[in-house]
Design a protein around this motif. Structure first.
Motif, short mmCIF file in Angstrom:
data_model
loop_
_atom_site.label_atom_id
_atom_site.label_comp_id
_atom_site.label_asym_id
_atom_site.label_seq_id
_atom_site.Cartn_x
_atom_site.Cartn_y
_atom_site.Cartn_z
N ASN A 87 4.22 -79.32 16.46
CA ASN A 87 4.81 -79.47 15.04
C ASN A 87 4.05 -78.55 13.99
O ASN A 87 4.11 -78.78 12.80
CB ASN A 87 4.54 -81.08 14.51
N ASN A 88 3.06 -77.66 14.55
CA ASN A 88 2.21 -77.04 13.74
C ASN A 88 2.15 -75.48 14.13
O ASN A 88 2.13 -75.27 15.44
CB ASN A 88 0.79 -77.50 13.59
N VAL A 89 1.72 -74.44 13.30
CA VAL A 89 1.50 -73.03 13.66
C VAL A 89 0.05 -72.98 13.58
O VAL A 89 -0.91 -73.07 12.65
CB VAL A 89 2.01 -72.19 12.72
N ILE A 90 -0.66 -72.56 14.77
CA ILE A 90 -1.98 -72.38 15.14
C ILE A 90 -2.06 -71.00 15.59
O ILE A 90 -1.70 -70.69 16.82
CB ILE A 90 -2.51 -73.38 15.99
N GLN A 91 -2.58 -70.24 14.76
CA GLN A 91 -2.75 -68.63 15.20
C GLN A 91 -4.13 -67.98 14.81
O GLN A 91 -4.86 -68.26 13.88
CB GLN A 91 -1.59 -67.89 14.58
N ASN A 92 -4.47 -67.10 15.65
CA ASN A 92 -5.61 -66.03 15.34
C ASN A 92 -7.07 -66.94 15.08
O ASN A 92 -7.74 -66.25 14.38
CB ASN A 92 -5.48 -65.08 14.40
N ASN A 93 -7.30 -67.97 15.53
CA ASN A 93 -8.53 -68.57 15.18
C ASN A 93 -9.54 -68.38 16.35
O ASN A 93 -9.20 -68.19 17.54
CB ASN A 93 -8.44 -70.40 15.08
N ARG A 94 -10.62 -68.38 16.12
CA ARG A 94 -11.90 -68.00 17.11
C ARG A 94 -13.10 -68.83 16.96
O ARG A 94 -13.46 -69.41 16.24
CB ARG A 94 -12.25 -66.41 16.42
N LEU A 95 -13.39 -68.98 18.33
CA LEU A 95 -14.34 -70.09 18.83
C LEU A 95 -15.58 -69.45 19.57
O LEU A 95 -15.45 -68.64 20.26
CB LEU A 95 -13.88 -71.24 19.71
N PHE A 96 -16.65 -69.42 18.79
CA PHE A 96 -17.98 -68.56 19.06
C PHE A 96 -19.16 -69.75 19.53
O PHE A 96 -19.10 -71.01 18.78
CB PHE A 96 -18.48 -67.74 18.31
N ASP A 97 -20.03 -69.40 20.37
CA ASP A 97 -21.16 -70.06 20.88
C ASP A 97 -20.95 -71.66 20.59
O ASP A 97 -22.02 -72.31 20.25
CB ASP A 97 -22.06 -69.83 19.61
N SER A 98 -20.04 -72.14 21.76
CA SER A 98 -19.95 -73.26 21.75
C SER A 98 -19.61 -73.99 23.20
O SER A 98 -19.22 -75.07 23.48
CB SER A 98 -18.48 -73.66 21.18
N GLY A 99 -20.44 -73.26 24.37
CA GLY A 99 -20.58 -73.61 25.57
C GLY A 99 -19.37 -73.88 26.16
O GLY A 99 -18.35 -73.08 26.32
#
Length: 412
Positions: A376-388
């Protein structure tokens, strides 16, 4: 019997009233308090329009004693007193034996249109529990524009409230600024520090509260403190630096800090159509921290720096429709090994529909960058770093929901 300051204001015919020297005010049950239409008792009533109270060469020190069951204020601006300005005032208030905590003390209580507070220093101290607001702006009821208490301005001020007691029997909250249903208010370039000691959600420190429409809050430094610097216990006073329940609010370029509390929330927003942009929001020294808790619809949260040292962090807690969360930096500042849970954006409620989440940077979270339903949502181009081992995006399952359920968060 009038006090010296009330007599000066009452008897000065000029539009600018200049204060000189030190004014010491002591109130008790023998003092006269003028009763306003809202049942507020004001030690110094203002009932004349177009008045400037100038305090560059003066200091005001007041001791206020509890004497009855009515709300009480130092300055009370009557509804007929339009366009009043307080300028360069230095006021320190010491509250004594504040036993009626269901009532409110306000240093300035305004019910008039276009009141301005510029370059003032307000301090309130108490070692007893009590509901306190440095500035209370009372629009009284939601109305069309240009009515009671609208167009209220606080600019370039310094506000401190410290409520420090060793007994926490009663519910109480301290507020830097409280705006009740007045519209088009503006708070800018102002420092607010509020602190309240307690043992749970019945005691709170709130920097700014507003439920009026079209408010602007720009370039402020706002801190709410629960006086628990270890951050291990849930059973401590709650800190909520900014609460917005009003429509169409602009919250921009502020430094917002909730700290040292059983539960810390930087910005708690339920107002639709808010713009939250360019802020630095920190939730720190707490076991249960939220930088932004949003239930308002059609809200834009963009370009903010959101950091926390919460051991159970939801940096953004979302339960709303049609919001945009974009270009933010979200980071947990605690090592994941010391955190039972943590995520960047937590959005599992039934109302999380039609949201757009893009181009956010998320760092150092325990479980997931984003917990959200993609359907039900638009989720794009997010970045996750240093999170094991944390995953960038996942849908909530029963295990995760139980892990993030606040009822399962325990003190260390």
């Amino acid at each position: 019997m009038m006090n010296q300051l009330e007599e000066l204001i009452e008897n000065t015919e000029a539009n600018e009233i200049k204060l000189h020297g030190t004014y010491k005010i002591v109130s008790n049950e023998n003092n006269h308090f003028a009763v306003g239409k809202s049942c507020m008792k004001g030690l110094i009533p203002i009932n004349r329009s177009d008045v400037v109270i100038e305090g560059s060469d003066a200091e005001i020190e007041a001791e206020i004693y509890d004497c009855d069951l009515r709300d009480k204020s130092l300055f009370f601006i009557q509804p007929e007193a339009r366009n009043v300005e307080f300028r360069n005032l230095k006021i320190r208030v010491y509250l004594k034996n504040a036993v009626h905590t269901e009532r409110l003390f306000a240093l300035i209580y305004n019910t008039a249109y276009a009141t301005k507070i510029n370059k003032c220093l307000f301090e309130v101290y108490t070692d007893r529990q009590g509901n306190v607001a440095a500035v209370y702006n009372n629009g009284n009821h939601d109305t069309h524009m240009n009515t009671r208490a609208d167009n209220f301005t606080v600019n370039n001020c310094n506000i401190t409230i410290l409520c420090k007691t060793e007994e926490y029997e009663k519910e109480c909250t301290v507020y830097g600024i409280y705006n009740n249903l007045a519209n088009s208010i503006c708070v800018s370039d102002t420092y607010i520090y509020v602190a309240n000691k307690g043992k749970g959600e019945r005691q709170k420190a709130v920097g700014i509260y507003t439920n009026g429409r079209f408010g602007r809050f720009v370039n402020n430094n706002i801190k709410a403190n629960g006086l628990h610097n270890l951050g291990f216990d849930k059973e401590e006073a709650y800190a909520e630096a900014f609460i917005n329940d009003g429509l169409y609010s602009i919250i921009s370029s502020n430094n917002i800090v909730s700290e040292w509390a059983g539960r810390s929330v930087g910005l708690k927003n339920s107002g639709d159509y808010a713009i939250v942009s360019g802020n630095k929001i920190l939730s720190t020294h707490t076991i249960c921290g939220r930088c932004i808790e949003n239930t308002g619809n059609a809200v834009r949260i963009t370009g903010n720096i959101l950091t926390t040292t919460s051991r159970n962090a939801r940096i953004v807690d979302l339960n709303a429709l049609h919001c945009v969360i974009a270009d933010n930096h979200l980071e947990v500042l605690m090592p994941p090994s010391e955190c039972p849970s943590g995520c960047g954006i937590y959005a599992t409620g039934d109302r999380c529909i039609g949201n757009i989440v893009h181009d956010n940077v998320i760092r150092n979270v325990k479980d997931s960058g984003i917990i959200m339903n993609e359907k039900n949502n638009v989720i794009q181009n997010n970045r996750l770093f240093d999170s094991g081992d944390a995953v960038a995006l996942c849908a909530a399952d029963e295990t995760l929901i139980a892990k993030f359920d606040e009822r399962n968060i325990k003190s260390y």
